[in-house]
Design a protein around this motif. Sequence first.
Motif: not given
Length: 372
Positions: A296, A299-300, A303, A314, A318, A321, A333-334, A337-338
Amino acid sequence: YIKTRSIAKNIVFPVKTEYGDLEITINLSKPEKDPKQIAAEGKSSQVDYPKCMLCLENEGYQGRINYPARANHRIIRMNLDHEAWGFQYSPYAYYNEHSIFLSLEHRPMKIDLQTFSRLLQIVEVMPHYFVGSNADLPIVGGSILSHDHYQGGRHEFAMAKAAVEKEFSLTGSADVTAGIVKWPMSVIRLQAKDKQKLALASDYILAQWRNYSDPTVSINAFSIDGTPHHTVTPIARKKGDLFEMDLVLRDNNISEEHPDGIFHPHKNVQHIKKENIGLIEVMGLAVLPPRLVPELKEVAKYLLDQPNQMADYHHVWADQLKAAHPNLTEANAEEILQEAVGHVFAEVLAHAGVFKPDAAGKAAFQTFIDQL
């Protein structure tokens, strides 16, 4: 025995959904298991000692290569429905006082009238606990099918808080109230003051479900060769002077389109969750694999258009998103994502539901209810 250091590192966060606040955990104390591996283990005849992680012989066991030590582990003996059972805490502690009730006899998981009776006996003695059983079939069962056991604890899950959206009458069970729970999976909730009547009502529904088919929604009780595909995931609670039983309908059929399971996380969500949806996930607590911690983060970075090593599986998610959050920043971002992970988990639960929470699924569910 209880992996306190690993547990302390677990990532835990709630995500609001139409079904309530789902609990998302990225669990660092237990490895991810492939569903095919779980099914094979359930059929295998172990010759090693102990036979499995739940056997009595684990008590005080010093461990060996590829088998964890249980030197300081102790099991409390208890009598359950005239059988010798044990009570212990889980080494993974997914929630408060996460407990395991295990048969002292090494035998496969089995859901039947005795199961319902035992679950209700436990909550009668421990009314501050819930207790439930994983399903007894591959794909829809838990990670250990080879040893009969239940899980409980002092925790209220989102499913327990979910309301009954439609009540119905159960044939021959005037003293038992019944209803469909508002949940992404297919859940029937029963309540009664008399635990024996509740157990019998639960067994009646199980018997009906084991033989029920509706090909219009891909529900088939048996294969051509007679292999059974239907069971339930039962959860018992005590609510004041009432006993409560949630029965989650399960179907472990596979198809060409969904070779891992028609009612199992589909390919499009397996980048987040590919394991069986067992008792704990059914109730609304995601147990996600440790690999997601580094994944993750990548992924962040993707993004945020930063250099990254994001896993290929992913990419589709992604990109979705990215399109949905054009103003994404390092600051949010976190959180984004959560929330996205939580909604994937809600989709996972919907995949595992036999009657989908749409108009067609609700109509099909009602057709089954009408037969009860």
